[in-house]
Design an enzyme around this catalytic site. Structure first.
Site, mmCIF file in Angstrom:
data_model
loop_
_atom_site.group_PDB
_atom_site.id
_atom_site.type_symbol
_atom_site.label_atom_id
_atom_site.label_comp_id
_atom_site.label_asym_id
_atom_site.label_seq_id
_atom_site.Cartn_x
_atom_site.Cartn_y
_atom_site.Cartn_z
ATOM 1 N N ARG A 173 0.871 -1.179 0.000
ATOM 2 C CA ARG A 173 0.000 0.000 0.000
ATOM 3 C C ARG A 173 0.900 1.218 0.000
ATOM 4 O O ARG A 173 1.557 1.544 1.003
ATOM 5 C CB ARG A 173 -0.883 -0.027 1.241
ATOM 6 C CG ARG A 173 -1.764 1.209 1.433
ATOM 7 C CD ARG A 173 -2.838 1.306 0.382
ATOM 8 N NE ARG A 173 -3.863 2.286 0.777
ATOM 9 C CZ ARG A 173 -4.478 3.080 -0.071
ATOM 10 N NH1 ARG A 173 -4.197 3.031 -1.361
ATOM 11 N NH2 ARG A 173 -5.412 3.916 0.350
ATOM 12 N N GLY A 174 0.963 1.895 -1.146
ATOM 13 C CA GLY A 174 1.916 2.980 -1.317
ATOM 14 C C GLY A 174 1.822 4.064 -0.268
ATOM 15 O O GLY A 174 2.837 4.547 0.239
ATOM 16 N N ASP A 220 1.050 3.937 2.731
ATOM 17 C CA ASP A 220 1.557 3.501 4.045
ATOM 18 C C ASP A 220 3.076 3.417 4.088
ATOM 19 O O ASP A 220 3.708 3.831 5.063
ATOM 20 C CB ASP A 220 0.983 2.127 4.404
ATOM 21 C CG ASP A 220 -0.477 2.206 4.800
ATOM 22 O OD1 ASP A 220 -1.021 3.322 4.843
ATOM 23 O OD2 ASP A 220 -1.067 1.141 5.062
ATOM 24 N N ARG A 271 5.456 3.539 0.980
ATOM 25 C CA ARG A 271 6.297 3.850 -0.177
ATOM 26 C C ARG A 271 7.485 4.729 0.187
ATOM 27 O O ARG A 271 8.607 4.525 -0.290
ATOM 28 C CB ARG A 271 5.468 4.533 -1.269
ATOM 29 C CG ARG A 271 6.325 4.877 -2.516
ATOM 30 C CD ARG A 271 5.544 5.661 -3.555
ATOM 31 N NE ARG A 271 4.547 4.841 -4.228
ATOM 32 C CZ ARG A 271 3.245 4.994 -4.069
ATOM 33 N NH1 ARG A 271 2.780 5.926 -3.237
ATOM 34 N NH2 ARG A 271 2.398 4.242 -4.715
ATOM 35 N N GLY A 278 -5.428 2.267 -12.237
ATOM 36 C CA GLY A 278 -6.766 2.431 -12.784
ATOM 37 C C GLY A 278 -7.745 1.726 -11.873
ATOM 38 O O GLY A 278 -7.389 1.206 -10.827
ATOM 39 N N GLU A 310 -4.493 -7.578 -6.600
ATOM 40 C CA GLU A 310 -3.141 -8.145 -6.694
ATOM 41 C C GLU A 310 -3.022 -9.379 -5.815
ATOM 42 O O GLU A 310 -2.492 -10.412 -6.225
ATOM 43 C CB GLU A 310 -2.104 -7.117 -6.194
ATOM 44 C CG GLU A 310 -1.492 -6.273 -7.254
ATOM 45 C CD GLU A 310 -0.408 -5.375 -6.685
ATOM 46 O OE1 GLU A 310 0.114 -4.573 -7.461
ATOM 47 O OE2 GLU A 310 -0.092 -5.466 -5.489
#
Length: 630
Positions: free
Chosen positions: A27-28, A30, A32, A59, A93
């Site tokens: 989760r970016g 959180d 990245r 998207g 994902e």
């Protein structure tokens, strides 16, 4: 820990070379700018090929390109953080990642719980519960999607992973936590990279899948499996694939290649040292005797969960000296033994498993032959197709024969194909050795000499060393070696000349057929034949090379003139033989002279001006004098 699924039947998913070592799902918002970026950099510094899923445009729906990327990755790393479940993209994902694991693909699933409890993910509590409740409002008409997300979270969180909770962890720092993950992934990627050419394997998947189901990797019992079958049927390749897939699960692993050959050439003590060194990661370990080596293996390895593969075993003593009765290994250990002789496996403990490798089926045989003959799945012309079917049928599913004949016919005219097939038909089906002989018959005289020299004396030696020796014999090595490689008669592995045992045996049988009389053959490699030839003072100008390597040290009484009749002798290799008399003659044509422990000075008229290779350790030879003569 990391977990690997059983290798499946789909060649497109199971044995294809993976594009990425690691796929990072996170989760970016959180992690990245912190944890995931640090992990990415640390993995990158280890030379690990990583894909971060923020490299693709986002998207509403997960893209087909990203789904393919997941399939093309060997290790699927999920960084579960507090807000992971808020992202529909992340959940999609995750569904694909779990699907890859469950569809028998060769992938590793590696969950990391970063500032979140594994139970929250597994049972969808806390932030995960809130996030999923919000999604349910949006997808109230698509509860199937919600069910897939929930199942994927539960299944992924059930896999043992790593947990980091700030302020409540056994790690001193986040850096230390990351380093531990990096080391584990680095080890897994090394073990997971196949030591075989996955793209050129045919018919392996289903056999590997059968073996994986037999082994029952999850069991706490010690698993012992014998793999047997015809020479050239693929036993070693299959064992190698299985080893590459599961090695990471064990505290230690070792693949001992060519046990039969190595026990003769190097001795059992060397094999015991290899086994101990690989498992214990100690390259300086030495074994004093076979008996002490066996006890040392029991004492040092018996307490570990290990994976051991003994390749090409031909007698039960080899198993006994390396593994005892196979009853001292820790729970969950696995022992795999490949052999041509099923009888060798009868000495294994009660309850051991046996897998017979069958020849390739018609479709598999066709694929393998076409791959080497046409570099494609099928020939473009009907005339070739008909002949190919006849040749494939004649090979009767033996992979080595299919590969050799396919390579031999590659880029040949249809007339040459017809001629070759007529030649094949004159050889009896059951004589597999004679099938392999076809490639030899197509060589020039020069190439035949190179092949027979390698088969008789130089298999397993460094290519560069052999090239220098044979070059000194005016054999035009540059084109000759490459021709033999092209025809699959030899291979070069890590700079060493290799040859399948069947091909070596074929070459040696060709030499034996030269004459019933030893002194009229060009090459002598069997120690009994060499002993008989030299102790009876026989010989002739026909003899090109002699290899006299006794299994144990002996002392013989040779006449001083034992080598006098061999003026054209170019290779003399002697090990474990001591003579009680000084030799008065050695051929000045020698290119290679190896006699370990020769106790006398060299003949006074020995002037080997073309000598290239010299090995006379533990001898009484005066080197200054020899070098002056050379």
């Amino acid at each position: 820990m990391v977990f690997l699924t059983n290798e499946g039947a789909s060649s497109s998913s199971s044995t294809c070379r993976k594009k990425y070592d690691v796929f990072l799902s996170f989760r970016g918002e959180d992690t990245r700018t912190g944890f995931t970026t640090y992990l990415y950099k640390a993995l990158e510094q280890k030379g690990i090929n990583i894909f971060m899923d923020d490299k693709l445009p986002r998207g509403e729906e997960i893209s087909a390109e990203l789904l393919k990327t997941i399939e093309e990755s060997m290790i699927l790393v999920i960084v579960f953080s507090k807000n992971y479940a808020q992202s529909k993209w992340c959940l999609d994902e995750l569904v694909k990642i779990v699907e890859c694991k469950e569809n028998d693909q060769m992938v590793l699933l590696r969950p990391i719980f970063y500032n979140v409890e594994p139970s929250e993910v597994r049972n969808q509590l806390g932030n995960f519960k809130i996030a999923l409740a919000n999604h349910e409002k949006e997808f109230k008409d698509n509860m199937g999607k919600m069910l897939r997300w929930r199942e994927a979270l539960s299944k992924a969180a059930n896999v043992s992973g790593s947990h980091y909770q700030e302020g409540r962890t056994t790690y001193k720092s986040e850096y230390e936590f990351i380093q531990g993950i990096v080391e584990e992934i680095s080890s897994a990627t090394f073990n997971g990279r196949p030591s075989y050419d996955a793209e050129n394997l045919v018919g392996i998947n289903s056999r590997v899948k059968d073996i994986m189901s037999l082994l029952n990797i999850e069991s706490n019992e010690v698993g012992i499996l014998g793999i047997h079958g015809l020479p050239g049927v693929g036993k070693t390749t299959i064992a190698n694939v299985v080893y590459s897939i599961i090695a990471h699960r064990f505290e230690g692993s070792c693949f001992l290649e060519k046990v039969r050959e190595e026990s003769i050439n190097c001795g059992m003590i060397r094999l015991q040292e290899k086994l101990l060194s690989k498992i214990l990661q100690d390259n300086y370990l030495k074994v004093e005797s076979e008996f002490k080596g066996t006890n040392l293996i029991k004492e040092r390895i018996g307490c570990k969960k290990v994976l051991l593969v003994l390749d090409d075993v031909d007698n039960s003593e080899q198993i006994k000296k390396l593994l005892g009765k196979c009853d001292w290994f820790a729970s969950g250990s696995i022992v795999i033994i490949t052999t041509r002789d099923k009888h060798v496996l009868t000495t294994l403990p009660k309850g051991h498993l046996i897998y017979k490798v069958k020849e390739l089926g018609p479709c598999e045989a066709r694929d393998l032959f076409n791959m080497h003959a046409f570099h494609t799945n099928e020939p473009k012309e009907e005339d070739y197709s008909k002949l190919a079917e006849l040749i494939i049928s004649y090979a009767k599913g033996l992979p080595l024969a299919l590969k050799v004949m396919g390579s031999d016919l590659c880029e040949k005219s249809i007339c040459e194909w017809r001629s070759a097939f007529e030649m094949y038909k004159n050889i009896q089906h059951e004589k597999i050795q004679e099938i392999l002989k076809i490639s030899f018959l197509g060589l020039s005289k020069n190439e035949k000499d190179i092949f027979l020299d390698i088969a008789s004396f130089f298999k397993g030696r460094k290519k560069d060393y052999v090239v220098k020796i044979l070059d000194a014999c005016d054999l035009y090595l540059d084109s000759g070696i490459e021709r033999l490689i092209d025809k699959c008669l030899i291979t070069v592995k890590h700079g060493t000349l290799e040859m399948h045992d069947l091909l070596q045996q074929m070459g040696r049988e060709i030499v034996q057929e030269e004459s019933k009389r030893l002194e009229n053959r060009s090459r002598i490699w069997c120690h009994e034949d060499a002993n008989k030839l030299l102790t009876r003072n026989k010989g002739s100008d026909d003899i090109r090379g002699i290899m006299w390597c006794e299994p144990e040290l002996i002392t013989v009484s040779l006449r001083a003139s034992a080598f006098e009749k061999m003026e054209n002798l170019k290779f003399l290799i002697v090990k474990n033989v001591q003579t009680s008399k000084k030799l008065k003659y050695l051929s000045n044509e020698l290119r290679l002279f190896e006699w370990l422990g020769y106790n006398f000075s060299l003949p006074s008229k020995f002037f080997p001006r073309k000598l290239v290779g010299l090995e006379v350790s533990n001898s009484c030879i005066r080197f200054p004098k020899l070098f002056k003569q050379v």
